[in-house]
Design an enzyme around this catalytic site. Structure first.
Site, PDB file in Angstrom:
ATOM      1  N   GLU A 231     -12.433  -1.928  12.524  1.00 17.99           N
ATOM      2  CA  GLU A 231     -12.383  -1.199  11.251  1.00 17.99           C
ATOM      3  C   GLU A 231     -13.545  -1.574  10.338  1.00 17.99           C
ATOM      4  O   GLU A 231     -14.130  -0.717   9.686  1.00 17.99           O
ATOM      5  CB  GLU A 231     -11.054  -1.485  10.541  1.00 17.99           C
ATOM      6  CG  GLU A 231     -10.972  -0.850   9.160  1.00 17.99           C
ATOM      7  CD  GLU A 231      -9.636  -1.053   8.471  1.00 17.99           C
ATOM      8  OE1 GLU A 231      -8.724  -1.672   9.063  1.00 17.99           O
ATOM      9  OE2 GLU A 231      -9.492  -0.583   7.326  1.00 17.99           O
TER      10      GLU A 231
ATOM     11  N   GLU B 137       0.816  -1.211   0.000  1.00 21.81           N
ATOM     12  CA  GLU B 137       0.000   0.000   0.000  1.00 21.81           C
ATOM     13  C   GLU B 137       0.852   1.265   0.000  1.00 21.81           C
ATOM     14  O   GLU B 137       0.617   2.188   0.769  1.00 21.81           O
ATOM     15  CB  GLU B 137      -0.958  -0.016   1.207  1.00 21.81           C
ATOM     16  CG  GLU B 137      -1.909  -1.192   1.188  1.00 21.81           C
ATOM     17  CD  GLU B 137      -2.944  -1.187   2.319  1.00 21.81           C
ATOM     18  OE1 GLU B 137      -2.649  -0.643   3.387  1.00 21.81           O
ATOM     19  OE2 GLU B 137      -4.038  -1.736   2.098  1.00 21.81           O
TER      20      GLU B 137
ATOM     21  N   ASP C 280      -8.308  -9.016   4.457  1.00 21.46           N
ATOM     22  CA  ASP C 280      -8.052  -7.906   5.367  1.00 21.46           C
ATOM     23  C   ASP C 280      -9.071  -7.785   6.479  1.00 21.46           C
ATOM     24  O   ASP C 280      -9.944  -6.936   6.411  1.00 21.46           O
ATOM     25  CB  ASP C 280      -8.020  -6.590   4.566  1.00 21.46           C
ATOM     26  CG  ASP C 280      -7.572  -5.415   5.412  1.00 21.46           C
ATOM     27  OD1 ASP C 280      -7.098  -5.646   6.535  1.00 21.46           O
ATOM     28  OD2 ASP C 280      -7.685  -4.277   4.939  1.00 21.46           O
TER      29      ASP C 280
HETATM   30  C1  BDP Z   1      -6.047  -2.074   6.295  1.00 19.82           C
HETATM   31  C2  BDP Z   1      -6.302  -0.674   6.744  1.00 19.82           C
HETATM   32  C3  BDP Z   1      -5.140   0.241   6.551  1.00 19.82           C
HETATM   33  C4  BDP Z   1      -3.891  -0.401   7.106  1.00 19.82           C
HETATM   34  C5  BDP Z   1      -3.676  -1.737   6.445  1.00 19.82           C
HETATM   35  C6  BDP Z   1      -2.531  -2.520   7.051  1.00 19.82           C
HETATM   36  O1  BDP Z   1      -7.412  -0.177   6.049  1.00 19.82           O
HETATM   37  O2  BDP Z   1      -5.431   1.439   7.205  1.00 19.82           O
HETATM   38  O3  BDP Z   1      -2.787   0.411   6.896  1.00 19.82           O
HETATM   39  O4  BDP Z   1      -4.808  -2.545   6.617  1.00 19.82           O
HETATM   40  O5  BDP Z   1      -2.814  -3.428   7.811  1.00 19.82           O
HETATM   41  O6  BDP Z   1      -6.922  -2.873   7.026  1.00 19.82           O
HETATM   42  O7  BDP Z   1      -1.388  -2.238   6.772  1.00 19.82           O
END
Ligand code: BDP
Length: 699
Positions: free
Chosen positions: A390, A288, A362
């Site tokens: 989340e 990401e 996730d």
């Molecule tokens: C996702 C989240 C994000 C996190 C990412 C992570 O939306 O904010 O940075 O995972 O775990 O669930 O790195």
């Protein structure tokens, strides 16, 4: 009653059971003047005095009498040394403890003994839990030890005080005030964590700012570590991979460049000088948008091992996150981490642990377990679960997560035949990994009640209890928490426990039933199955549900991405075959026609509608049942939870209406009779704002 005291309330117990404890404890003997021994004394004296409703003091000159509670190690306490507990203590290891009813010099005493002071602290908290939840016994014989070596909270806290995916206020670490001003709340955080046996905290966000490694911020982190130390909570940091460039102007952060490796060694020396018990690094790399070794043409193993060498000299560890997925056209996000990392099995240094989310996408309300568990036998792996909600209604919804984590830990990977559960993979029994660990993404913030929703405290508690003993049942945990936090009234405890145990499934039903995933809108709160503009296709709900006129669901079998092949037999075939795939995982693995006949005899469409409805119905039912508890729980917390339940019911209907109306545009089927007909149109639902309010049109 603002919830600040968490499960460490220590109000006087009123039941018959308390009477028995009252007569068995009169004084404490807790010799030793170290910060940890002082912390034990500072906890036990007021706690026992409060719980038992009489003054419990440290006995003068450490004299034993009938009813003395003795706490310590063979080195801090001569009474404990006299018991010759060497073998029993060796069995419970460095962090374990014994709690026993003993006779010493003819006196009937209770002993909390451990090899280390930290073990004694954990024993003290365990004893307090017994007093609050168990019948008194003059015949105690308890031995406990944690199953994971590293039991961590991961805080996604930014240096500006905000928390990524945090729903309980701002960061508890007041970076702008540190190190000059130390918030006394830090001590209460450490107490709460230690009360569960949590022994580490990663202080900063996995999306890291290089600034956290500057001398200024390291001094702040050291001030936090000083507060946590007596409670055994070690501090860890997330280093931004490109920090050598950003902080000191190096030309590259290539992990194989000797100058870069030297920079990390020097930085690590600097950290250990300030924080001698620093735990190590947690790294999100090439994920990401975060930089990582692949930015410089190197591999994940190159990156992890370079950092591992820097901390190994101090006994530190590197937790390397497996949350890796690239926006490759046509790829399946659920399959990517496995494909990327499996080739490196056996290539990581001995102090590296791969930190793997429970599911392959996730932290969805329900996912199958991540196929890396049980597939990298020569790599140390640890689970990462998300305590902060989340994807489960933030801090507006009850979703007790112990049931989800139980389901995950109990999943059979079949890696070495039946019984190869995730628990046995990660606690070292299956492959004998020596460093065992577990991480939970914290749900804490500076809200007065710590977690936003009073009942979300139960998730912090549950995580800690499972990190200590991953075999505990969700019911046991819910029961303990409820008794310690809300009420001792047996009937009410049972009712609250039932609500907690049902709650996560309800959220699954009204948000993402039958194996659907990632249907949320952008702030990850409400529904957005229709999708919205995103930077990459695998961030859009339509990528996941694949609803079309011919059906719905993601085909991960041989006719689709074949991600199912990452699971061992017989699980692979069970998931791959439509007729044996569990309903709960159906649309995760299959694209299924709307008219498909389910086990229930209903069509897929009808079943989907019914699941949504079931979720909504639960929220209405929960409201009534909670309201009936008025007068049992103090009005302040009772009302606060009741108000949240109103929001949760509204949100559940919002999710149902969004799902049903949108999917109906493909299924072209009527809603079954036993499902409430939505009273609004799809366009009206789409026009709601991020939190479901009708005010302003967003899209
Ligand atoms: C996702 C989240 C994000 C996190 C990412 C992570 O939306 O904010 O940075 O995972 O775990 O669930 O790195």
């Amino acid at each position: 009653e603002d919830g600040y005291r968490l499960w460490m309330r220590y109000d006087t117990l009123a039941d018959a059971n308390a009477q028995a404890w009252r007569s068995s404890i009169n004084t404490v003997v807790i010799p030793g003047d170290s910060p940890t021994m002082r912390a034990i004394l500072a906890e036990l004296v007021p706690a026992l005095s409060g719980l038992l409703g009489k003054s419990i003091a440290a006995s003068a000159n450490n004299t034993l009498a009938d009813g003395t509670l003795v706490v310590g190690t063979p080195s801090t306490s001569s009474a404990i040394a006299s018991l010759q507990l060497r073998d029993a203590l060796a069995k419970v290891g460095d962090e374990g403890f014994l709690i026993r009813s003993e006779k010493i010099d003819g006196r009937s005493v209770t002993v909390i003994a451990a090899s280390t002071e930290l073990g004694a602290l954990y024993g003290a908290f365990h004893f307090l839990r017994l007093v609050q939840t168990q019948p008194a016994s003059g015949n105690l014989n308890i031995s406990e030890k944690p199953r994971f070596l590293f039991r961590l909270l991961n805080h996604w806290d930014n240096l500006d005080g905000s928390i990524e995916r945090g729903y309980a206020g701002q960061s508890l670490w007041k970076w702008n005030e540190l190190p000059g001003t130390i918030d006394p709340r830090l001590t209460d955080y450490a107490r709460a964590s230690a009360s569960l046996g949590i022994n580490g905290a990663v202080l900063n966000n996995v999306n890291a700012d290089a600034k956290s490694l500057t001398p200024e911020y390291l001094r702040k982190a050291a001030a936090i570590a000083d507060v946590f130390r007596p409670y055994g909570v070690r501090v860890y940091l997330v280093p931004r991979f490109s920090a050598p460039i950003e902080i000191d102007g190096l030309e590259t952060a290539d992990p194989l460049d000797p100058k870069v490796a030297a920079w990390w060694k020097a930085k690590t020396d600097e950290i250990y000088k300030l924080i001698p018990d620093f735990g190590g690094y947690l790294v999100k790399a090439n994920s990401e948008g975060q930089p990582g070794p692949m930015t410089y043409g190197r591999t994940h193993a190159d990156g992890a091992n370079m950092l591992a060498a820097a901390v190994a000299r101090y006994g530190g560890i590197v937790m390397w996150r497996a949350f890796i997925y690239d926006p490759v056209p046509g790829s399946d996000r659920a399959a990517e981490a496995y494909n990327t990392l499996k080739p490196f099995d056996g290539k990581f240094a001995p102090n590296v642990i791969l930190q793997v989310k429970n599911g392959p996408v996730d932290f969805m309300p329900r996912e199958p377990f991540h196929p890396i568990f049980g597939s990298m036998p020569h790599t140390q792996v640890m689970p990462e679960v998300q305590i902060t909600q989340e994807y489960l209604g933030h801090s507006n919804s009850i979703a007790f997560l112990a049931t989800m984590w139980r389901e995950f830990l109990d999943s059979d990977t079949y890696a070495k035949g039946p019984g190869s559960t995730v628990t046995r993979v990660v606690d070292g029994r299956l492959y004998g990994q020596t460093l065992t660990a577990i991480a939970g993404v914290a749900n804490t913030g500076d809200d007065r009640n710590w977690t936003g929703h009073h009942l979300a405290q139960a998730n912090w508690f549950a995580y800690g209890r499972l990190a200590w003993n991953p075999d505990m049942s969700a019911r046991e945990i819910a029961d303990e928490w409820t008794e310690m936090t809300l009420t001792h009234d047996r009937k009410s405890v049972d009712e609250i426990v039932r609500l907690l145990l049902e709650s996560r499934e309800a959220v699954v039903n009204y948000e993402m039933p039958l194996g659907l995933a990632h249907l949320m809108d952008n702030p990850h709160y409400g529904p957005g199955p229709w999708g919205y503009p995103v930077a990459r296709p695998d961030w859009s709900p339509v990528y996941y549900h694949r609803a079309a006129n011919d059906g719905i669901g993601f085909d991960r079998t041989a006719t689709g991405t074949n991600a199912v092949a990452q699971y061992h037999e017989p699980l692979r075939s069970r998931y791959a075959d439509l007729s044996t795939c569990p309903d709960d995982m159906l649309l995760w693995f299959h694209h299924v026609p709307w008219t498909y006949k389910m086990r229930s005899g209903r069509t897929l469409w009808d079943e989907l509608c019914l699941r949504y409805q079931r979720g909504v119905d639960w929220t209405g039912d929960a409201r009534k049942r909670w309201d009936a508890l008025a007068g049992i729980i103090d009005a302040e917390r009772h009302t606060a939870v009741a108000r949240k339940l109103v929001i949760q019911q509204r949100d559940a209907k919002w999710w149902r209406d969004a799902g049903l109306l949108y999917f109906q545009t493909f299924s072209k089927q009527p809603f079954p009779a036993d499902v409430d007909q939505p009273t609004r149109t799809l366009d009206e639902v789409k026009a709601l704002d991020d939190y479901g309010h009708p005010q302003k049109a967003k899209k």
